[in-house]
Design an enzyme around this catalytic site. Structure first.
Site, PDB file in Angstrom:
ATOM      1  N   HIS A  72      -1.011   0.824 -10.096  1.00  0.00           N
ATOM      2  CA  HIS A  72      -1.720  -0.139  -9.239  1.00  0.00           C
ATOM      3  C   HIS A  72      -2.369  -1.257 -10.080  1.00  0.00           C
ATOM      4  O   HIS A  72      -3.584  -1.421 -10.096  1.00  0.00           O
ATOM      5  CB  HIS A  72      -2.782   0.566  -8.379  1.00  0.00           C
ATOM      6  CG  HIS A  72      -3.145  -0.240  -7.158  1.00  0.00           C
ATOM      7  ND1 HIS A  72      -3.518   0.327  -5.969  1.00  0.00           N
ATOM      8  CD2 HIS A  72      -3.187  -1.588  -6.944  1.00  0.00           C
ATOM      9  CE1 HIS A  72      -3.788  -0.624  -5.086  1.00  0.00           C
ATOM     10  NE2 HIS A  72      -3.594  -1.805  -5.672  1.00  0.00           N
ATOM     11  N   GLU A 100      -3.491   7.762  -4.682  1.00  0.00           N
ATOM     12  CA  GLU A 100      -3.854   7.255  -6.010  1.00  0.00           C
ATOM     13  C   GLU A 100      -5.129   7.921  -6.510  1.00  0.00           C
ATOM     14  O   GLU A 100      -6.024   8.179  -5.704  1.00  0.00           O
ATOM     15  CB  GLU A 100      -4.033   5.727  -5.933  1.00  0.00           C
ATOM     16  CG  GLU A 100      -2.711   5.038  -5.601  1.00  0.00           C
ATOM     17  CD  GLU A 100      -2.844   3.527  -5.448  1.00  0.00           C
ATOM     18  OE1 GLU A 100      -3.926   2.983  -5.725  1.00  0.00           O
ATOM     19  OE2 GLU A 100      -1.850   2.913  -5.044  1.00  0.00           O
ATOM     20  N   ARG A 135       0.856  -1.194   0.000  1.00  0.00           N
ATOM     21  CA  ARG A 135       0.000   0.000   0.000  1.00  0.00           C
ATOM     22  C   ARG A 135       0.885   1.235   0.000  1.00  0.00           C
ATOM     23  O   ARG A 135       1.920   1.266   0.684  1.00  0.00           O
ATOM     24  CB  ARG A 135      -0.914   0.035   1.224  1.00  0.00           C
ATOM     25  CG  ARG A 135      -2.175  -0.783   1.082  1.00  0.00           C
ATOM     26  CD  ARG A 135      -3.181  -0.175   0.106  1.00  0.00           C
ATOM     27  NE  ARG A 135      -4.402  -0.959   0.004  1.00  0.00           N
ATOM     28  CZ  ARG A 135      -4.631  -1.933  -0.890  1.00  0.00           C
ATOM     29  NH1 ARG A 135      -3.732  -2.246  -1.780  1.00  0.00           N
ATOM     30  NH2 ARG A 135      -5.792  -2.578  -0.899  1.00  0.00           N
TER      31      ARG A 135
HETATM   32  P1  NAP Z   1      -1.639 -11.224   4.387  1.00  0.00           P
HETATM   33  O1  NAP Z   1      -1.575 -12.654   3.980  1.00  0.00           O
HETATM   34  O2  NAP Z   1      -2.528 -10.820   5.495  1.00  0.00           O
HETATM   35  O3  NAP Z   1      -0.134 -10.763   4.703  1.00  0.00           O
HETATM   36  C1  NAP Z   1       0.178  -9.531   5.284  1.00  0.00           C
HETATM   37  C2  NAP Z   1       1.542  -9.667   5.949  1.00  0.00           C
HETATM   38  O4  NAP Z   1       1.900  -8.390   6.479  1.00  0.00           O
HETATM   39  C3  NAP Z   1       1.550 -10.657   7.082  1.00  0.00           C
HETATM   40  O5  NAP Z   1       2.641 -11.525   6.881  1.00  0.00           O
HETATM   41  C4  NAP Z   1       1.739  -9.833   8.341  1.00  0.00           C
HETATM   42  O6  NAP Z   1       2.667 -10.518   9.133  1.00  0.00           O
HETATM   43  C5  NAP Z   1       2.355  -8.541   7.817  1.00  0.00           C
HETATM   44  N1  NAP Z   1       1.898  -7.382   8.601  1.00  0.00           N
HETATM   45  C6  NAP Z   1       0.631  -7.000   8.815  1.00  0.00           C
HETATM   46  N2  NAP Z   1       0.588  -5.881   9.573  1.00  0.00           N
HETATM   47  C7  NAP Z   1       1.881  -5.578   9.845  1.00  0.00           C
HETATM   48  C8  NAP Z   1       2.495  -4.550  10.583  1.00  0.00           C
HETATM   49  N3  NAP Z   1       1.794  -3.629  11.219  1.00  0.00           N
HETATM   50  N4  NAP Z   1       3.855  -4.535  10.656  1.00  0.00           N
HETATM   51  C9  NAP Z   1       4.575  -5.476  10.042  1.00  0.00           C
HETATM   52  N5  NAP Z   1       4.040  -6.476   9.308  1.00  0.00           N
HETATM   53  C10 NAP Z   1       2.718  -6.539   9.226  1.00  0.00           C
HETATM   54  O7  NAP Z   1      -2.054 -10.320   3.158  1.00  0.00           O
HETATM   55  P2  NAP Z   1      -1.800 -10.539   1.590  1.00  0.00           P
HETATM   56  O8  NAP Z   1      -2.955 -11.258   0.999  1.00  0.00           O
HETATM   57  O9  NAP Z   1      -0.434 -11.074   1.373  1.00  0.00           O
HETATM   58  O10 NAP Z   1      -1.913  -9.014   1.091  1.00  0.00           O
HETATM   59  C11 NAP Z   1      -1.043  -8.041   1.618  1.00  0.00           C
HETATM   60  C12 NAP Z   1      -1.398  -6.665   1.106  1.00  0.00           C
HETATM   61  O11 NAP Z   1      -1.037  -6.531  -0.257  1.00  0.00           O
HETATM   62  C13 NAP Z   1      -2.890  -6.306   1.123  1.00  0.00           C
HETATM   63  O12 NAP Z   1      -3.312  -5.882   2.404  1.00  0.00           O
HETATM   64  C14 NAP Z   1      -2.960  -5.193   0.101  1.00  0.00           C
HETATM   65  O13 NAP Z   1      -2.781  -3.940   0.758  1.00  0.00           O
HETATM   66  C15 NAP Z   1      -1.767  -5.453  -0.810  1.00  0.00           C
HETATM   67  N6  NAP Z   1      -2.190  -5.824  -2.179  1.00  0.00           N
HETATM   68  C16 NAP Z   1      -1.773  -5.072  -3.227  1.00  0.00           C
HETATM   69  C17 NAP Z   1      -2.162  -5.422  -4.506  1.00  0.00           C
HETATM   70  C18 NAP Z   1      -1.732  -4.629  -5.707  1.00  0.00           C
HETATM   71  O14 NAP Z   1      -2.436  -4.620  -6.700  1.00  0.00           O
HETATM   72  N7  NAP Z   1      -0.594  -3.963  -5.676  1.00  0.00           N
HETATM   73  C19 NAP Z   1      -3.003  -6.515  -4.719  1.00  0.00           C
HETATM   74  C20 NAP Z   1      -3.384  -7.264  -3.615  1.00  0.00           C
HETATM   75  C21 NAP Z   1      -2.984  -6.910  -2.345  1.00  0.00           C
HETATM   76  P3  NAP Z   1       2.624 -10.459  10.727  1.00  0.00           P
HETATM   77  O15 NAP Z   1       1.162 -10.600  11.088  1.00  0.00           O
HETATM   78  O16 NAP Z   1       3.483 -11.589  11.167  1.00  0.00           O
HETATM   79  O17 NAP Z   1       3.206  -9.141  11.064  1.00  0.00           O
END
Ligand code: NAP
Length: 317
Positions: free
Chosen positions: A277, A259, A230
């Site tokens: 994005h 964005e 993000r």
């Molecule tokens: P996920 O499986 O929930 O993974 C998020 C990771 O971030 C977890 O490993 C978590 O680990 C870590 N995390 C969460 N809060 C944190 C914090 N405050 N400090 C440090 N680490 C933290 O989610 P995902 O499905 O992989 O998606 C992740 C993100 O990618 C989404 O939330 C979205 O914003 C973004 N995304 C972007 C696109 C794009 O088009 N560019 C598309 C899809 C998603 P811990 O809990 O161990 O800290």
């Protein structure tokens, strides 16, 4: 038939999937959505939205019978899932089905930085090659130590793809996981020890500007930073400063703080690779996401288990 209020406009394909089950009201078709909802909002139990359209607090008052919000995105930092849960409203999202695509986007950005790909493409396409020859040699992305910030679903898929380029993976997160990769509890220490960082952190207050000048300087003049998580997690002003003064080598970005606006300072720099994005933006993946968002609505209407509620909603199920 139950009504679905669509904050995100449904295209023809999505209409065709939903219309056998529901009456659809698309906000984009209403002259005055608030007035329409004031008159017709009672009784509407389901909303379809997306990461881009989010969910405004005013819907809660205008739709007192709301029970389910389905967002066509995995990230839901624009929706207060806890506040919804307190009112007994479930939120569903679209995890897993986009992991491989977003990971591919991260790897494309990573390699494009190392291989100076935007300039290389232009050198061929503009005919400059015939006049001034090849560009200076870029560097390899193979065999690097890469730090993943946010080793969740997409982070793990990205790590697996980078391993195919012989990269060594380390990661930062709030807690150590049961994985073979080296864990860091400090993003600056991770940056100092790695050649490149790939961030897939979610948005929200907890990750606001976690990527800042201290991280950029620790990564260093040859360092490559990729962000597909993000935009809010990255301090863009400090990034421009680091990139333009040589404190950081490259940045490959798919997400931005405001964005669809990308600061001119980032667009002017030769050491950035910028995308609008499009992490999950293929026909196949966007359909898989849309189908999951819609199947959650269909299951809910038919009293079947929800496929992908967010963790904050699990107490309601
Ligand atoms: P996920 O499986 O929930 O993974 C998020 C990771 O971030 C977890 O490993 C978590 O680990 C870590 N995390 C969460 N809060 C944190 C914090 N405050 N400090 C440090 N680490 C933290 O989610 P995902 O499905 O992989 O998606 C992740 C993100 O990618 C989404 O939330 C979205 O914003 C973004 N995304 C972007 C696109 C794009 O088009 N560019 C598309 C899809 C998603 P811990 O809990 O161990 O800290």
């Amino acid at each position: 038939m139950k009504t679905i209020y669509c904050i995100a406009p449904p295209n023809e394909e999505r209409r065709a999937y939903l219309e056998p089950h529901f009456t659809l009201v698309a906000e984009a078709d209403l002259d005055d959505p608030k007035a329409w909802l004031a008159e017709n909002g009672s009784g509407i139990e389901m909303i379809l939205t997306s990461g881009f359209y989010g969910f405004g607090d005013h819907y809660l008052e205008l739709m007192p019978d709301l029970k389910l919000v389905s967002t066509n995105s995995v990230g839901y930092d624009g929706i207060d899932a806890r506040a919804l849960a307190q009112r007994g409203i479930i939120l569903t999202h679209t995890p897993t089905v986009l992991d491989a695509e977003v990971a591919t986007t991260a790897v494309l950005l990573y390699l494009s930085c190392y291989r100076n790909f935007e300039a290389e493409l232009a050198n061929a396409r503009t005919g400059a090659w015939a006049k001034t020859g090849n560009l200076p040699l870029p560097h390899t992305g193979d065999g690097r130590k890469v730090g993943i910030l946010g080793l969740g679903r997409i982070g793990k898929a990205t790590a697996a793809k980078l391993e195919a380029f012989d990269c060594t993976i380390a990661y930062y997160g709030r807690s150590k996981q049961d994985v073979a990769y080296e864990y860091y509890d400090d993003p600056i220490a991770l940056a100092r020890d790695c050649d490149a960082l790939v961030s897939i952190l979610p948005g929200g207050a907890a990750t606001q500007h976690l990527l800042n000048k201290d991280v950029f300087e620790a990564l260093g003049p040859d360092g490559v930073l990729v962000n597909v998580g993000r935009g809010s997690s990255l301090n863009q002003v400090e990034l421009i400063e680091a990139l333009s003064t040589g404190k950081l080598g490259w940045a490959g970005l798919d997400v931005f703080e405001d964005e669809p606006n990308i600061p001119q300072g980032l667009r002017d720099l030769p050491n950035t690779i910028l995308l609008a994005h499009v992490g999950s933006a293929t026909v196949e993946t966007r359909w898989a996401m849309a189908k999951l968002a819609m199947d959650n609505l269909i299951n809910f209407a038919n009293g079947k288990p929800l496929i992908s509620p967010v963790p904050e909603s699990k107490g309601l199920i």
